[in-house]
Design a protein around this motif. Structure first.
Motif, PDB file in Angstrom:
ATOM      1  N   THR A  66       0.880  -0.968   0.177  1.00  0.00           N
ATOM      2  CA  THR A  66       0.041   0.080  -0.119  1.00  0.00           C
ATOM      3  C   THR A  66       1.148   1.285  -0.011  1.00  0.00           C
ATOM      4  O   THR A  66       1.716   1.256   0.760  1.00  0.00           O
ATOM      5  CB  THR A  66      -0.941   0.000   1.141  1.00  0.00           C
ATOM      6  N   GLU A  68       1.146   5.410   0.048  1.00  0.00           N
ATOM      7  CA  GLU A  68       0.262   6.562   0.280  1.00  0.00           C
ATOM      8  C   GLU A  68       0.918   7.876  -0.044  1.00  0.00           C
ATOM      9  O   GLU A  68       2.087   8.154   0.369  1.00  0.00           O
ATOM     10  CB  GLU A  68      -0.068   6.401   2.054  1.00  0.00           C
ATOM     11  N   VAL A  73      -4.167   7.309  -1.765  1.00  0.00           N
ATOM     12  CA  VAL A  73      -3.758   6.076  -0.920  1.00  0.00           C
ATOM     13  C   VAL A  73      -4.349   4.847  -1.882  1.00  0.00           C
ATOM     14  O   VAL A  73      -5.518   4.781  -2.519  1.00  0.00           O
ATOM     15  CB  VAL A  73      -4.439   6.000   0.280  1.00  0.00           C
TER      16      VAL A  73
END
Length: 146
Positions: A66, A68, A73
């Protein structure tokens, strides 16, 4: 080295254009991967990077990490099934490395594809990546890297 709209794409790498991910063949059955300059340009300055754990097998089209930034995001996706064999702890500690050195210190993870032949077959070599990226950037309405 191909350059598309001010974004460099080293020709010694392989690219998953739909997912904006580059791969470097390590010659041992593993591939190092990271976000392209185009991906970091679209996302902006990264503020967090969280990779999946070493040893985890990631299915085709699923997230290896992930990412961001101040304005986005989302997942960094792998285009083929692979096991994560190493995570870049330096990028976890300093996510801005993906912006300042996307093809070097800003790499994300190393993976071992479940089917190396299939994985390599879906990647675009750097020498042939300019045209597909020009089309993708136009479709995404991304003006380019500053």
């Amino acid at each position: 080295m191909p350059e598309v709209r001010g974004c460099t794409l080293p020709d010694d790498l392989l690219y998953d254009v739909p997912n904006n991910i580059w791969y470097r063949d390590n010659g041992d059955g593993t591939l190092t991967c990271g976000m392209t300059m185009i991906a970091t340009g679209m996302a902006g300055q990264l503020v967090a990077f969280t990779a999946k754990k070493v040893g985890k097998t990631i299915k085709e089209g699923k997230s290896i990490a992930t990412v961001e930034s101040g304005k986005w995001v989302g997942p960094a996706k792998v285009g083929f099934e692979a096991e994560i064999v190493e995570v870049n702890d330096g990028l976890t500690a300093d996510p801005k490395l993906a912006n300042s050195d996307p093809y070097g210190a800003g790499w994300m993870v190393k993976v071992k594809p479940s089917d190396a032949g299939a994985a390599m077959g879906m990647l675009t070599p750097g020498s042939a990546v300019a045209e597909p990226y020009e089309a993708k950037m136009a479709a995404d309405e991304f003006a380019g890297c500053a």
